[in-house]
Write an enzyme that holds these catalytic residues in place. Structure first.
Site, PDB file in Angstrom:
ATOM      1  CG  HIS A 185       0.316  -4.414   4.896  1.00 49.93           C
ATOM      2  ND1 HIS A 185       1.599  -3.735   5.156  1.00 49.93           N
ATOM      3  CD2 HIS A 185       0.668  -5.503   3.971  1.00 49.93           C
ATOM      4  CE1 HIS A 185       2.329  -4.377   4.163  1.00 49.93           C
ATOM      5  NE2 HIS A 185       1.845  -5.232   3.739  1.00 49.93           N
ATOM      6  N   GLY A 196       9.458  -6.131   0.594  1.00 46.12           N
ATOM      7  CA  GLY A 196       9.937  -5.039  -0.302  1.00 46.12           C
ATOM      8  C   GLY A 196      11.177  -4.848  -0.219  1.00 46.12           C
ATOM      9  CB  SER A 242      11.204 -10.237  -0.345  1.00 45.90           C
ATOM     10  OG  SER A 242      11.485  -8.923   0.043  1.00 45.90           O
ATOM     11  CG  ASN A 276      -0.885  -5.464  -0.613  1.00 41.82           C
ATOM     12  OD1 ASN A 276      -1.608  -4.541  -1.164  1.00 41.82           O
ATOM     13  ND2 ASN A 276      -0.220  -5.467   0.492  1.00 41.82           N
ATOM     14  CD  GLU A 315       2.461  -9.448   4.364  1.00 49.37           C
ATOM     15  OE1 GLU A 315       2.853  -9.700   3.386  1.00 49.37           O
ATOM     16  OE2 GLU A 315       2.278  -8.236   4.713  1.00 49.37           O
ATOM     17  N   GLY A 333       5.305  -6.540  -4.552  1.00 49.47           N
ATOM     18  CA  GLY A 333       6.000  -6.172  -5.629  1.00 49.47           C
ATOM     19  C   GLY A 333       5.876  -7.206  -6.921  1.00 49.47           C
ATOM     20  CD  GLU A 391       3.839  -1.603   3.012  1.00 51.95           C
ATOM     21  OE1 GLU A 391       2.625  -1.432   2.168  1.00 51.95           O
ATOM     22  OE2 GLU A 391       4.681  -2.208   2.560  1.00 51.95           O
ATOM     23  CE  LYS A 432       2.923  -4.170  -0.284  1.00 54.14           C
ATOM     24  NZ  LYS A 432       4.219  -4.092   0.366  1.00 54.14           N
TER      25      LYS A 432
HETATM   26  P1  PGA Z   1       6.543  -7.513  -1.163  1.00 52.94           P
HETATM   27  O1  PGA Z   1       5.114  -6.906   0.045  1.00 52.94           O
HETATM   28  O2  PGA Z   1       6.053  -8.778  -1.541  1.00 52.94           O
HETATM   29  O3  PGA Z   1       6.881  -6.583  -1.944  1.00 52.94           O
HETATM   30  O4  PGA Z   1       7.681  -7.747  -0.120  1.00 52.94           O
HETATM   31  C1  PGA Z   1       4.459  -8.140   0.568  1.00 52.94           C
HETATM   32  C2  PGA Z   1       3.418  -7.267   1.458  1.00 52.94           C
HETATM   33  O5  PGA Z   1       3.728  -6.121   1.854  1.00 52.94           O
HETATM   34  O6  PGA Z   1       2.454  -7.807   1.366  1.00 52.94           O
END
Ligand code: PGA
Length: 255
Positions: A93, A171, A211, A10, A165, A233, A95, A12
């Site tokens: 998601h 993150g 993460s 992803n 998640e 990330g 976010e 983002k």
């Molecule tokens: P992250 O994000 O691997 O940077 O923690 C995962 C996600 O939000 O799908």
């Protein structure tokens, strides 16, 4: 892990055309790792370009609108992302739930529209740290999934993926223990069995996200009922993303 693992990047709100070389490198390496299903969800602006660039891996979107078309300035519909080359869309998601105020009802409406347009969906769920500390994580997540899932008329195994998640792990570099992930994924599996029956639900993969990196992927992917990973990330460079894909390829295929 019984099913073919599904590793999804992803991106983002990251990526311009200069990142197409990363997609190309991920695609080339994935051609030798057929045991793993690999996909990228770049920003809308790169879906078509990534789709043109790759042969092996899947391409998806990170969101779509809840209605099919109309006067919604700045929004993008399910059939638009499909037309650009996306085969799936990530919905719900955290976010988007947090910064765009998306609630379960809206996520469900988006998911219904996406399925009607012919997209597969990756439905995200996950608890906050407060909810986890209160001991309510499993009931929160199960309620969230129940309220966000659309009606699925065909075979759920072919169109649905769940991504667990925990918000506090996204993150942050922090992850739940493999035991906690396994326990959550078993609870989600039980819900899927209740909704779709044993056989159909067995084909619905439950991804872990938050993460995931090349260093912890083997351990997290080996947790009970984990069918792959949703990676933020660490999906932004071919080097780190492929480290995760390789960890998935090395997992014993019979669980
Ligand atoms: P992250 O994000 O691997 O940077 O923690 C995962 C996600 O939000 O799908």
């Amino acid at each position: 892990m019984a099913e073919r693992p599904f590793i999804v990047g992803n991106w983002k709100m990251n990526g311009t055309r200069s990142m197409l070389s990363e997609a190309r490198a991920i695609d080339r390496a994935s051609q030798r790792l057929m045991k793993v299903e690999v996909a990228l969800a770049p920003p809308f602006t790169l879906i078509h370009a990534v789709h043109k660039e790759v042969q092996q891996i899947g391409v998806g979107a990170q969101d779509c609108h809840s209605v099919e078309e109309g006067a919604f300035t700045g929004d993008v519909s399910a059939s638009m992302v499909l037309d650009a080359g996306a085969k799936f869309v990530i919905l719900g998601h955290s976010e988007r739930r947090q910064s765009h105020g998306e609630d379960n009802a809206l996520v469900k409406a988006k998911a219904q529209t996406a399925l009607n347009a012919g997209l597969r969906i990756i439905l995200c769920c996950g608890e906050s740290e407060q909810v986890r500390d209160a001991g309510d994580a499993e009931s929160f997540v199960i309620d969230q999934i129940r309220a966000s899932l659309p009606e699925i008329s065909g075979n759920a195994g072919e169109v649905l993926t769940i991504a667990y998640e925990p918000i506090w792990a996204i993150g942050t570099g922090r992850t739940p223990t493999a035991e906690d992930i396994g326990s959550m994924h078993r609870a989600i599996r039980a819900l899927l069995v209740e909704l779709y029956g044993e056989e159909t639900s067995a084909a619905v993969r439950i991804l872990y996200g938050g993460s995931v990196n090349p260093g912890n992927a083997a351990e997290l992917l080996a947790a009970d009922e984990v069918g792959g990973a949703l990676v933020g990330g660490a999906s932004l460079t071919a080097e780190s993303f492929l480290g995760i894909v390789l960890a998935a390829a090395d997992l014993p295929s019979d669980g």
